[in-house]
Structures are given as C-alpha cells and as structure tokens.
Design an enzyme around this catalytic site. Sequence first.
Site, PDB file in Angstrom:
ATOM      1  N   GLY A  10      31.676 -24.597  19.364  1.00 43.69           N
ATOM      2  CA  GLY A  10      30.482 -24.092  18.812  1.00 43.69           C
ATOM      3  C   GLY A  10      30.379 -23.790  17.323  1.00 43.69           C
ATOM      4  O   GLY A  10      31.474 -24.446  16.408  1.00 43.69           O
ATOM      5  N   GLY A  70      33.283 -20.783  13.438  1.00 43.71           N
ATOM      6  CA  GLY A  70      33.097 -18.804  13.159  1.00 43.71           C
ATOM      7  C   GLY A  70      33.135 -18.226  13.933  1.00 43.71           C
ATOM      8  O   GLY A  70      32.909 -16.855  14.255  1.00 43.71           O
ATOM      9  N   LYS A 120      36.360 -20.738  18.546  1.00 46.99           N
ATOM     10  CA  LYS A 120      37.017 -21.157  19.391  1.00 46.99           C
ATOM     11  C   LYS A 120      38.315 -21.158  18.475  1.00 46.99           C
ATOM     12  O   LYS A 120      39.158 -21.441  19.577  1.00 46.99           O
ATOM     13  CB  LYS A 120      35.918 -22.580  18.556  1.00 46.99           C
ATOM     14  N   SER A 161      32.206 -29.611  16.698  1.00 53.47           N
ATOM     15  CA  SER A 161      31.693 -31.077  17.413  1.00 53.47           C
ATOM     16  C   SER A 161      30.224 -30.880  17.887  1.00 53.47           C
ATOM     17  O   SER A 161      30.001 -30.372  19.184  1.00 53.47           O
ATOM     18  CB  SER A 161      32.328 -30.676  18.693  1.00 53.47           C
TER      19      SER A 161
HETATM   20  P1  ADP Z   1      36.139 -21.369  14.418  1.00 55.58           P
HETATM   21  O1  ADP Z   1      37.419 -21.680  15.063  1.00 55.58           O
HETATM   22  O2  ADP Z   1      35.751 -20.982  15.341  1.00 55.58           O
HETATM   23  O3  ADP Z   1      35.929 -22.116  13.082  1.00 55.58           O
HETATM   24  P2  ADP Z   1      37.921 -18.988  14.072  1.00 55.58           P
HETATM   25  O4  ADP Z   1      38.716 -18.070  15.234  1.00 55.58           O
HETATM   26  O5  ADP Z   1      37.832 -19.670  13.564  1.00 55.58           O
HETATM   27  O6  ADP Z   1      36.142 -19.278  14.277  1.00 55.58           O
HETATM   28  O7  ADP Z   1      37.361 -17.052  13.647  1.00 55.58           O
HETATM   29  C1  ADP Z   1      36.628 -16.458  14.382  1.00 55.58           C
HETATM   30  C2  ADP Z   1      36.737 -15.522  13.612  1.00 55.58           C
HETATM   31  O8  ADP Z   1      36.207 -13.863  14.705  1.00 55.58           O
HETATM   32  C3  ADP Z   1      37.947 -14.278  13.969  1.00 55.58           C
HETATM   33  O9  ADP Z   1      38.595 -13.267  12.900  1.00 55.58           O
HETATM   34  C4  ADP Z   1      37.838 -13.294  14.880  1.00 55.58           C
HETATM   35  O10 ADP Z   1      39.167 -12.589  14.565  1.00 55.58           O
HETATM   36  C5  ADP Z   1      36.634 -12.966  14.909  1.00 55.58           C
HETATM   37  N1  ADP Z   1      36.477 -12.281  16.116  1.00 55.58           N
HETATM   38  C6  ADP Z   1      35.688 -10.970  16.737  1.00 55.58           C
HETATM   39  N2  ADP Z   1      34.741 -11.027  17.312  1.00 55.58           N
HETATM   40  C7  ADP Z   1      35.728 -12.097  18.105  1.00 55.58           C
HETATM   41  C8  ADP Z   1      35.662 -12.461  19.586  1.00 55.58           C
HETATM   42  N3  ADP Z   1      34.621 -11.641  20.360  1.00 55.58           N
HETATM   43  N4  ADP Z   1      35.903 -13.997  19.449  1.00 55.58           N
HETATM   44  C9  ADP Z   1      36.270 -14.392  19.243  1.00 55.58           C
HETATM   45  N5  ADP Z   1      36.293 -14.541  17.568  1.00 55.58           N
HETATM   46  C10 ADP Z   1      35.719 -13.603  17.225  1.00 55.58           C
END
Ligand code: ADP
Length: 208
Positions: A40, A43, A46, A114
């Site tokens: 994905g 943000g 994942k 990815s």
């Molecule tokens: P990625 O690993 O995809 O880059 P992150 O997990 O680092 O994304 O960041 C996602 C952000 O979105 C986090 O700050 C998380 O707390 C926030 N968030 C808010 N709502 C959700 C949700 N329903 N599911 C996942 N993350 C969420």
Amino acid sequence: MVFAMSAPKAENLTWHAGEVEKDARAAAHGHRGAVLWFTGLSGSGKSTIGHRVERRLIERGAFAYVLDGDNVRHGLNSDLGFAPEDRVENIRRIGEVARLFADAGGLVLSAFISPYRHDRDRVRALMGPGEFIEVFVDTPLEICEARDPKGLYKKARAGEIANFTGLDAPYEAPTNPEVHLETERLSVDEAAASVVRYLEEHDILGES
Ligand code: ADP
C-alpha cells in the site's frame, strides 16, 4: 541490472534438503509458515497493522515477525536507493528473506510499499500454494497524505524527495489480494482481526 530468480552466479551448488519436513515444523510451531505481504501507499497503515497482527499472533504463542521497510534499508539493503532498479532489488531480497523465515515455519509480516505488481508476483512465485498472502492496505492518497506520519508527503510536495510513490512514482494496486483492508472504514484492531481471521479460515493458524 538484471536479476535471474533461480540462476545463481556460482557453480557446483547443491540444495541440501535437511531432515525436518514442513509438517514437522508446523507441528512444532502450532501453525504453518506463510508470508503476509502488506502492500500500500506510504502512510496507508502497513506497518501499524502489521505490528498489531504480529502482537496478536505472539500473544497466541505463534512464531511471527515483522520485516519493516526502513529497518531493512538500514541493514540488508543499505546499498539501495529508490530508483526503479533499486526498488526491484529491494523487494527481491526481502522476498528471499521472507521465504526463508516462512520455510523455518514462521509467519512473516512484510510491510513494504512494493509498488510494482510484477515484483510482488515474483515473491508469490517463490512460495508454495497458499503460503503467500497479499494484504492490500487500501487507503486513498488524500488520506495517506493527511496522515503523513513521517512528514514524507510534505517533503515530497516541497520537491525534497523524488520518485515518491503516489506522487511522481507509480503504485500498482493488487488486482486480487487475499485480504483487502479499507482503513477508512476499519480501525487498526479491526483490520488486524480480519488478517488473523483469514489465517484461521485458511488453516494456517488453528482457532484460538
Ligand atoms: P505505512 O507503513 O503504510 O507507511 P504507517 O503504519 O507507518 O504506514 O502509518 C500509518 C499511520 O496512519 C499511522 O500513524 C497510524 O496510526 C494511522 N492510522 C490511522 N487510522 C488507521 C487505520 N485505520 N489503520 C492503519 N493506520 C491508521
């Protein structure tokens, strides 16, 4: 750079089979090995959801481990950047590491953007039937950008980061993911629970 999946550079290599079969490893761990491949936008969630799933699995006594993007780039892939050929090699190496963990009987949770379908399918092809579970963390760009947990979208919009997925680099969404999480409508716990449910329903994990 050209990468051949099963054509090693070295000669005179022999695959040593070992004495322990997959079923024996599964019996020892109480579950089968598999790769949960989260994909994905940056943000999208994942890492957050992957870590929550890992926690739920560890609480049940499973052998689970998150392979996280930035961490891998500090070590194994510290020689790689974000140019297209580096991204391909990044995912190839992670796929091989994930395969080894799964072969050892683990539940590997990988959390990498990815962005290329072909790369994800190449990892899928490394795995046995049912052992590659693509988890599409489907969060619209606007929401990822509003969350911007690491401030990366801000930097990319300011021209400080080039080749940023979703802005000036493509993201190819999965067409048929095993698990589809729309985080606009699911809390982190709900999303994690649906991943665990998938594992139970597909006999990777026993019912708790
Ligand atoms: P990625 O690993 O995809 O880059 P992150 O997990 O680092 O994304 O960041 C996602 C952000 O979105 C986090 O700050 C998380 O707390 C926030 N968030 C808010 N709502 C959700 C949700 N329903 N599911 C996942 N993350 C969420």
